[in-house]
Design a protein around this motif. Structure first.
Motif, PDB file in Angstrom:
ATOM      1  N   VAL A  54       0.817  -1.210   0.000  1.00  0.00           N
ATOM      2  CA  VAL A  54       0.000   0.000   0.000  1.00  0.00           C
ATOM      3  C   VAL A  54       0.854   1.264   0.000  1.00  0.00           C
ATOM      4  CG1 VAL A  54      -1.720   1.321   1.302  1.00  0.00           C
ATOM      5  CG2 VAL A  54      -1.939  -1.148   1.110  1.00  0.00           C
ATOM      6  N   LYS A  55       1.889   1.310   0.834  1.00  0.00           N
ATOM      7  CA  LYS A  55       2.678   2.532   0.982  1.00  0.00           C
ATOM      8  C   LYS A  55       3.320   2.981  -0.331  1.00  0.00           C
ATOM      9  CE  LYS A  55       6.182   4.690   3.928  1.00  0.00           C
ATOM     10  NZ  LYS A  55       7.099   4.492   5.060  1.00  0.00           N
ATOM     11  N   PRO A  56       4.048   2.120  -1.037  1.00  0.00           N
ATOM     12  CA  PRO A  56       4.634   2.584  -2.306  1.00  0.00           C
ATOM     13  C   PRO A  56       3.575   2.965  -3.340  1.00  0.00           C
ATOM     14  CG  PRO A  56       5.506   0.423  -1.726  1.00  0.00           C
ATOM     15  CD  PRO A  56       4.508   0.793  -0.696  1.00  0.00           C
ATOM     16  N   TRP A  57       2.443   2.240  -3.327  1.00  0.00           N
ATOM     17  CA  TRP A  57       1.364   2.553  -4.262  1.00  0.00           C
ATOM     18  C   TRP A  57       0.820   3.951  -3.980  1.00  0.00           C
ATOM     19  CZ3 TRP A  57      -4.210   2.613  -3.625  1.00  0.00           C
ATOM     20  CH2 TRP A  57      -4.901   2.685  -4.827  1.00  0.00           C
ATOM     21  N   LEU A  58       0.582   4.272  -2.706  1.00  0.00           N
ATOM     22  CA  LEU A  58       0.076   5.590  -2.348  1.00  0.00           C
ATOM     23  C   LEU A  58       1.096   6.684  -2.659  1.00  0.00           C
ATOM     24  CD1 LEU A  58      -1.772   4.948   1.031  1.00  0.00           C
ATOM     25  CD2 LEU A  58      -2.787   5.661  -1.139  1.00  0.00           C
ATOM     26  N   PHE A  59       2.380   6.406  -2.421  1.00  0.00           N
ATOM     27  CA  PHE A  59       3.411   7.394  -2.737  1.00  0.00           C
ATOM     28  C   PHE A  59       3.471   7.623  -4.244  1.00  0.00           C
ATOM     29  CE2 PHE A  59       4.613   7.225   1.583  1.00  0.00           C
ATOM     30  CZ  PHE A  59       5.455   8.295   1.833  1.00  0.00           C
ATOM     31  N   ARG A  60       3.244   6.599  -5.030  1.00  0.00           N
ATOM     32  CA  ARG A  60       3.219   6.745  -6.488  1.00  0.00           C
ATOM     33  C   ARG A  60       2.038   7.624  -6.908  1.00  0.00           C
ATOM     34  NH1 ARG A  60       6.340   6.802 -10.908  1.00  0.00           N
ATOM     35  NH2 ARG A  60       5.065   6.409 -12.707  1.00  0.00           N
ATOM     36  N   VAL A  61       0.867   7.375  -6.309  1.00  0.00           N
ATOM     37  CA  VAL A  61      -0.313   8.187  -6.593  1.00  0.00           C
ATOM     38  C   VAL A  61      -0.042   9.641  -6.185  1.00  0.00           C
ATOM     39  CG1 VAL A  61      -2.750   8.555  -6.012  1.00  0.00           C
ATOM     40  CG2 VAL A  61      -1.906   6.229  -6.412  1.00  0.00           C
ATOM     41  N   ALA A  62       0.583   9.838  -5.021  1.00  0.00           N
ATOM     42  CA  ALA A  62       0.909  11.184  -4.538  1.00  0.00           C
ATOM     43  C   ALA A  62       1.900  11.874  -5.483  1.00  0.00           C
ATOM     44  CB  ALA A  62       1.494  11.121  -3.124  1.00  0.00           C
ATOM     45  N   TYR A  63       2.903  11.143  -5.926  1.00  0.00           N
ATOM     46  CA  TYR A  63       3.892  11.704  -6.848  1.00  0.00           C
ATOM     47  C   TYR A  63       3.215  12.145  -8.145  1.00  0.00           C
ATOM     48  CZ  TYR A  63       7.801  11.922 -10.098  1.00  0.00           C
ATOM     49  OH  TYR A  63       8.691  12.322 -11.050  1.00  0.00           O
ATOM     50  N   ASN A  64       2.315  11.317  -8.668  1.00  0.00           N
ATOM     51  CA  ASN A  64       1.603  11.668  -9.894  1.00  0.00           C
ATOM     52  C   ASN A  64       0.724  12.902  -9.687  1.00  0.00           C
ATOM     53  OD1 ASN A  64       2.756   9.609 -11.389  1.00  0.00           O
ATOM     54  ND2 ASN A  64       1.121   8.173 -10.926  1.00  0.00           N
ATOM     55  N   ALA A  65       0.083  13.010  -8.528  1.00  0.00           N
ATOM     56  CA  ALA A  65      -0.721  14.199  -8.224  1.00  0.00           C
ATOM     57  C   ALA A  65       0.175  15.438  -8.164  1.00  0.00           C
ATOM     58  CB  ALA A  65      -1.472  14.001  -6.908  1.00  0.00           C
ATOM     59  N   PHE A  66       1.359  15.291  -7.569  1.00  0.00           N
ATOM     60  CA  PHE A  66       2.311  16.401  -7.488  1.00  0.00           C
ATOM     61  C   PHE A  66       2.749  16.835  -8.886  1.00  0.00           C
ATOM     62  CE2 PHE A  66       6.860  17.557  -7.511  1.00  0.00           C
ATOM     63  CZ  PHE A  66       6.775  18.783  -6.861  1.00  0.00           C
ATOM     64  N   ILE A  67       3.086  15.877  -9.744  1.00  0.00           N
ATOM     65  CA  ILE A  67       3.514  16.195 -11.116  1.00  0.00           C
ATOM     66  C   ILE A  67       2.390  16.916 -11.862  1.00  0.00           C
ATOM     67  CG2 ILE A  67       4.120  15.168 -13.357  1.00  0.00           C
ATOM     68  CD1 ILE A  67       6.413  15.256 -11.299  1.00  0.00           C
ATOM     69  N   ASP A  68       1.156  16.439 -11.702  1.00  0.00           N
ATOM     70  CA  ASP A  68       0.034  17.110 -12.352  1.00  0.00           C
ATOM     71  C   ASP A  68      -0.116  18.548 -11.870  1.00  0.00           C
ATOM     72  OD1 ASP A  68      -0.458  14.794 -13.743  1.00  0.00           O
ATOM     73  OD2 ASP A  68      -2.174  14.180 -12.503  1.00  0.00           O
ATOM     74  N   MET A  69       0.059  18.772 -10.560  1.00  0.00           N
ATOM     75  CA  MET A  69      -0.027  20.119 -10.007  1.00  0.00           C
ATOM     76  C   MET A  69       1.068  21.008 -10.600  1.00  0.00           C
ATOM     77  SD  MET A  69       0.626  21.536  -6.171  1.00  0.00           S
ATOM     78  CE  MET A  69       2.390  21.508  -6.454  1.00  0.00           C
ATOM     79  N   LYS A  70       2.305  20.486 -10.690  1.00  0.00           N
ATOM     80  CA  LYS A  70       3.412  21.268 -11.249  1.00  0.00           C
ATOM     81  C   LYS A  70       3.149  21.633 -12.707  1.00  0.00           C
ATOM     82  CE  LYS A  70       6.705  22.188  -8.906  1.00  0.00           C
ATOM     83  NZ  LYS A  70       6.796  23.443  -8.157  1.00  0.00           N
ATOM     84  N   ARG A  71       2.575  20.719 -13.451  1.00  0.00           N
ATOM     85  CA  ARG A  71       2.259  21.009 -14.854  1.00  0.00           C
ATOM     86  C   ARG A  71       1.242  22.136 -14.954  1.00  0.00           C
ATOM     87  NH1 ARG A  71       1.885  14.746 -16.370  1.00  0.00           N
ATOM     88  NH2 ARG A  71       4.082  14.394 -16.780  1.00  0.00           N
ATOM     89  N   LYS A  72       0.240  22.104 -14.080  1.00  0.00           N
ATOM     90  CA  LYS A  72      -0.765  23.165 -14.076  1.00  0.00           C
ATOM     91  C   LYS A  72      -0.138  24.496 -13.680  1.00  0.00           C
ATOM     92  CE  LYS A  72      -4.672  20.181 -13.057  1.00  0.00           C
ATOM     93  NZ  LYS A  72      -5.649  19.764 -12.026  1.00  0.00           N
ATOM     94  N   GLU A  73       0.767  24.467 -12.696  1.00  0.00           N
ATOM     95  CA  GLU A  73       1.448  25.697 -12.268  1.00  0.00           C
ATOM     96  C   GLU A  73       2.270  26.290 -13.398  1.00  0.00           C
ATOM     97  OE1 GLU A  73       3.900  25.145  -8.855  1.00  0.00           O
ATOM     98  OE2 GLU A  73       2.208  25.024  -7.483  1.00  0.00           O
ATOM     99  N   LYS A  74       2.960  25.445 -14.163  1.00  0.00           N
ATOM    100  CA  LYS A  74       3.787  25.943 -15.261  1.00  0.00           C
ATOM    101  C   LYS A  74       2.940  26.683 -16.274  1.00  0.00           C
ATOM    102  CE  LYS A  74       7.785  22.920 -15.365  1.00  0.00           C
ATOM    103  NZ  LYS A  74       8.502  21.889 -16.103  1.00  0.00           N
ATOM    104  N   ARG A  75       1.726  26.199 -16.468  1.00  0.00           N
ATOM    105  CA  ARG A  75       0.840  26.852 -17.423  1.00  0.00           C
ATOM    106  C   ARG A  75       0.336  28.192 -16.915  1.00  0.00           C
ATOM    107  NH1 ARG A  75      -2.963  22.208 -17.887  1.00  0.00           N
ATOM    108  NH2 ARG A  75      -1.410  20.599 -18.023  1.00  0.00           N
ATOM    109  N   SER A  76       0.131  28.313 -15.594  1.00  0.00           N
ATOM    110  CA  SER A  76      -0.495  29.532 -15.079  1.00  0.00           C
ATOM    111  C   SER A  76       0.512  30.504 -14.456  1.00  0.00           C
ATOM    112  CB  SER A  76      -1.591  29.180 -14.080  1.00  0.00           C
ATOM    113  OG  SER A  76      -1.039  28.463 -12.998  1.00  0.00           O
TER     114      SER A  76
END
Length: 170
Positions: A54-76
């Protein structure tokens, strides 16, 4: 992970995920939002969960959420340069000890924040959150050998920064 255990998984891993995301993004509110996004995505994708840890899976999901946030920030807009500041975990120590530990911790976090993004992530996952090499590489979506190289370089850079800082203090 079943629906009945999602709450227990949240209680168990939320603090570690928050600290991880707080270190990556340097913002309390963004980290809180990302933790909620992580568990929301985990809930939505429970059917895709393949009985891995569970822990690595959740960290992977968290990392992907972080990357998505950074992509949105770069645009705005460009992101702020806030630093990660966390009080020491052990509050039972004397005030002087707590203050010295906090100062050391703050200096280390400031140095970590200055590392290149992938090196910073490798160091945070392995050294601060104690994921294995394999789990950390999986979370980052890179090969094990690439992860080890990033971790080595991050540690090497931190050593150089510490030595420079120690020389400046003399």
């Amino acid at each position: 992970m079943k629906h009945s255990t999602l709450e227990s998984v949240y209680r168990k891993y939320m603090p570690a995920l928050y600290r991880y995301l707080r270190t990556l993004c340097g913002d309390d509110r963004a980290a809180e939002d990302l933790v909620q996004e992580t568990f929301y995505r985990a809930y939505l994708h429970l059917e895709n969960y393949k009985d891995e840890k569970v822990k690595p899976w959740l960290f992977r999901v968290a990392y992907n959420a972080f990357i998505d946030m950074k992509r949105k920030e770069k645009r705005s807009t460009t992101s702020s340069d806030e630093f990660f500041h966390r009080l020491p975990d052990d509050e039972r120590k004397g005030p002087e000890s707590v203050l010295l530990q906090k100062e050391d911790h703050d200096a280390l976090m400031a140095w970590i924040v200055q590392l290149p993004e992938l090196q910073k992530q490798a160091l945070v996952l392995y050294d601060l959150h104690q994921l294995s090499y394999q789990e950390s590489a999986h979370v980052m979506g890179i090969t094990l050998s690439h992860f080890k190289i990033l971790l080595f370089r991050a540690r090497q850079q931190l050593r150089k920064t510490k030595e420079r800082n120690d020389q400046d203090d003399r």
